[in-house]
Design a protein around this motif. Structure first.
Motif, PDB file in Angstrom:
ATOM      1  N   ASN A  79     -26.395  -9.809  12.245  1.00 20.63           N
ATOM      2  CA  ASN A  79     -26.837 -10.670  11.044  1.00 20.63           C
ATOM      3  C   ASN A  79     -26.990 -11.989  11.694  1.00 20.63           C
ATOM      4  N   ARG A  80     -27.749 -13.030  10.742  1.00 14.68           N
ATOM      5  CA  ARG A  80     -28.139 -14.501  11.357  1.00 14.68           C
ATOM      6  C   ARG A  80     -27.326 -15.205  10.324  1.00 14.68           C
ATOM      7  N   PRO A  81     -26.775 -16.412  10.476  1.00 11.92           N
ATOM      8  CA  PRO A  81     -26.408 -16.901  11.968  1.00 11.92           C
ATOM      9  C   PRO A  81     -25.224 -16.130  12.789  1.00 11.92           C
ATOM     10  N   ARG A  82     -24.425 -15.191  11.906  1.00 10.38           N
ATOM     11  CA  ARG A  82     -23.346 -14.652  12.599  1.00 10.38           C
ATOM     12  C   ARG A  82     -23.384 -13.317  12.348  1.00 10.38           C
ATOM     13  N   ASN A  83     -22.867 -12.275  13.059  1.00 14.51           N
ATOM     14  CA  ASN A  83     -22.723 -10.925  12.946  1.00 14.51           C
ATOM     15  C   ASN A  83     -21.316 -10.920  11.955  1.00 14.51           C
ATOM     16  N   LEU A  84     -21.794  -9.496  11.302  1.00 13.27           N
ATOM     17  CA  LEU A  84     -20.675  -9.386  10.361  1.00 13.27           C
ATOM     18  C   LEU A  84     -19.627  -7.833  11.259  1.00 13.27           C
ATOM     19  N   LEU A  85     -18.290  -8.415  11.060  1.00 17.15           N
ATOM     20  CA  LEU A  85     -17.381  -7.213  11.546  1.00 17.15           C
ATOM     21  C   LEU A  85     -16.724  -6.496  10.459  1.00 17.15           C
ATOM     22  N   LEU A 129       0.793  -1.438  -0.085  1.00 13.54           N
ATOM     23  CA  LEU A 129      -0.040   0.049   0.003  1.00 13.54           C
ATOM     24  C   LEU A 129       0.783   1.431   0.019  1.00 13.54           C
ATOM     25  N   CYS A 130       0.660   2.233  -0.874  1.00 16.52           N
ATOM     26  CA  CYS A 130       1.058   3.559  -0.754  1.00 16.52           C
ATOM     27  C   CYS A 130       0.661   4.107   0.407  1.00 16.52           C
ATOM     28  N   PRO A 131       1.368   5.407   0.786  1.00 14.51           N
ATOM     29  CA  PRO A 131       0.918   6.150   2.048  1.00 14.51           C
ATOM     30  C   PRO A 131      -0.454   6.574   1.889  1.00 14.51           C
ATOM     31  N   ASN A 132      -1.155   6.923   2.843  1.00 13.11           N
ATOM     32  CA  ASN A 132      -2.467   6.917   2.942  1.00 13.11           C
ATOM     33  C   ASN A 132      -3.472   5.857   2.192  1.00 13.11           C
ATOM     34  N   GLY A 133      -2.699   4.721   1.861  1.00 10.33           N
ATOM     35  CA  GLY A 133      -3.553   3.670   1.195  1.00 10.33           C
ATOM     36  C   GLY A 133      -4.523   2.998   2.357  1.00 10.33           C
ATOM     37  N   VAL A 134      -5.721   2.650   1.981  1.00 10.35           N
ATOM     38  CA  VAL A 134      -6.825   2.294   2.558  1.00 10.35           C
ATOM     39  C   VAL A 134      -6.768   0.579   2.635  1.00 10.35           C
ATOM     40  N   PHE A 135      -7.310   0.098   3.642  1.00 14.56           N
ATOM     41  CA  PHE A 135      -7.301  -1.474   3.780  1.00 14.56           C
ATOM     42  C   PHE A 135      -8.654  -1.682   4.494  1.00 14.56           C
ATOM     43  N   GLN A 136      -9.472  -2.598   4.039  1.00 10.90           N
ATOM     44  CA  GLN A 136     -10.812  -2.976   4.588  1.00 10.90           C
ATOM     45  C   GLN A 136     -10.649  -4.512   4.788  1.00 10.90           C
ATOM     46  N   ILE A 137     -11.498  -5.074   5.669  1.00 11.75           N
ATOM     47  CA  ILE A 137     -11.760  -6.428   6.150  1.00 11.75           C
ATOM     48  C   ILE A 137     -13.375  -6.456   6.514  1.00 11.75           C
ATOM     49  N   ILE A 138     -13.957  -7.387   5.958  1.00 12.50           N
ATOM     50  CA  ILE A 138     -15.060  -7.639   6.511  1.00 12.50           C
ATOM     51  C   ILE A 138     -15.224  -9.386   6.639  1.00 12.50           C
ATOM     52  N   GLN A 191     -14.822  -8.353  17.957  1.00 16.39           N
ATOM     53  CA  GLN A 191     -14.481  -6.999  17.458  1.00 16.39           C
ATOM     54  C   GLN A 191     -13.207  -6.528  18.015  1.00 16.39           C
ATOM     55  N   ASP A 192     -12.881  -6.559  19.546  1.00 16.13           N
ATOM     56  CA  ASP A 192     -11.660  -6.017  19.983  1.00 16.13           C
ATOM     57  C   ASP A 192     -10.601  -6.926  19.759  1.00 16.13           C
ATOM     58  N   GLU A 193     -10.663  -8.230  19.286  1.00 21.74           N
ATOM     59  CA  GLU A 193      -9.549  -8.980  18.873  1.00 21.74           C
ATOM     60  C   GLU A 193      -9.053  -8.651  17.460  1.00 21.74           C
ATOM     61  N   LEU A 194      -9.859  -8.132  16.505  1.00 19.45           N
ATOM     62  CA  LEU A 194      -9.741  -7.905  15.299  1.00 19.45           C
ATOM     63  C   LEU A 194      -9.006  -6.556  15.107  1.00 19.45           C
ATOM     64  N   ARG A 195      -9.558  -5.695  16.028  1.00 20.77           N
ATOM     65  CA  ARG A 195      -8.982  -4.148  16.059  1.00 20.77           C
ATOM     66  C   ARG A 195      -7.534  -4.364  16.556  1.00 20.77           C
ATOM     67  N   GLN A 196      -7.153  -5.157  17.520  1.00 18.78           N
ATOM     68  CA  GLN A 196      -5.892  -5.315  18.177  1.00 18.78           C
ATOM     69  C   GLN A 196      -5.002  -5.920  17.022  1.00 18.78           C
ATOM     70  N   VAL A 197      -5.510  -6.776  16.225  1.00 15.87           N
ATOM     71  CA  VAL A 197      -4.516  -7.515  15.381  1.00 15.87           C
ATOM     72  C   VAL A 197      -4.190  -6.546  14.139  1.00 15.87           C
ATOM     73  N   VAL A 198      -5.233  -5.881  13.635  1.00 17.22           N
ATOM     74  CA  VAL A 198      -5.098  -4.681  12.373  1.00 17.22           C
ATOM     75  C   VAL A 198      -4.353  -3.536  12.876  1.00 17.22           C
ATOM     76  N   SER A 199      -4.389  -3.187  14.071  1.00 15.26           N
ATOM     77  CA  SER A 199      -3.744  -1.871  14.569  1.00 15.26           C
ATOM     78  C   SER A 199      -2.248  -2.186  14.868  1.00 15.26           C
ATOM     79  N   GLN A 200      -1.974  -3.410  14.551  1.00 12.21           N
ATOM     80  CA  GLN A 200      -0.547  -3.670  14.705  1.00 12.21           C
ATOM     81  C   GLN A 200       0.117  -3.242  13.383  1.00 12.21           C
ATOM     82  N   LYS A 201      -0.508  -3.113  12.235  1.00  8.99           N
ATOM     83  CA  LYS A 201       0.024  -2.506  11.079  1.00  8.99           C
ATOM     84  C   LYS A 201      -0.678  -1.698  10.535  1.00  8.99           C
ATOM     85  N   PHE A 202      -1.816  -1.157  10.807  1.00 11.33           N
ATOM     86  CA  PHE A 202      -2.521  -0.059  10.267  1.00 11.33           C
ATOM     87  C   PHE A 202      -3.143   1.098  11.408  1.00 11.33           C
ATOM     88  N   GLU A 203      -3.426   2.249  10.899  1.00 12.50           N
ATOM     89  CA  GLU A 203      -4.175   3.068  11.950  1.00 12.50           C
ATOM     90  C   GLU A 203      -5.495   2.767  11.604  1.00 12.50           C
TER      91      GLU A 203
END
Length: 161
Positions: free
Chosen positions: A148-154, A92-101, A127-139
């Motif tokens: 959502n059923r049967p599982r919520n989406l993050l 990713l370039c500076p200010n590049g954007v990354f998204q996970i669902i 949610q907290d665990e995903l944030r902790q992992v992603v924040s190791q490399k990204f803001e």
């Protein structure tokens, strides 16, 4: 006129999201998937693609504007998550954007699903665990949770500095 920004769909599957993005916004992300069958489906839709593992992308450093992983990061073992995120950060370039669902849940391992012939690997996050992992490399700039059923989406969106 400068070329359009390069965007990757990691784990594109059959390219449904890319097809929508292309039709709605005119942007054509590149399909990146380990499955040659999924890439053939993308190619039939006129979508560019390549067969690659997320942990070793062929893109040069700082060459990609955006990356999204819709329901594909959940197939990455948690032990490899930070390595994969580091590789995404590299391209990713500076200010590049990354998204996970992905689907919310706990644990990881092989699951037999009726939709697929063979068991597939799934890693679930709270949610907290995903944030902790992603924040190791990204803001982290945005988080969403959809009931959502049967599982919520993050969803989590991050950016490089």
């Amino acid at each position: 006129i400068s070329p359009p920004p390069k965007v990757l769909d990691l784990g594109s599957g059959p390219g449904e999201e890319i097809e929508y993005i292309r039709n709605k916004f005119g942007l054509v992300p590149e399909c990146v998937d380990v499955s040659p069958e999924m890439l053939k489906i993308c190619a039939k839709k006129g979508l560019p693609g390549r067969q690659e593992d997320f942990s070793k992308l062929s893109d040069p450093d700082n060459s990609v504007s955006g990356v999204f992983m819709n329901f594909s990061f959940l197939h990455t073992p948690k032990a490899d998550a930070v390595k994969v995120l580091g590789e995404i950060h590299r391209v990713l370039c500076p200010n590049g954007v990354f998204q996970i669902i992905l689907f919310e849940g706990q644990g990881e391992g092989l699951e037999a699903k009726t939709k697929y012939q063979n068991p597939r690997f799934f890693a679930y996050y709270q949610q907290d665990e995903l944030r902790q992992v992603v924040s190791q490399k990204f803001e982290v700039i945005r988080e969403t949770k959809l009931k959502n059923r049967p599982r919520n989406l993050l969803g989590i969106t991050g950016k490089t500095s």
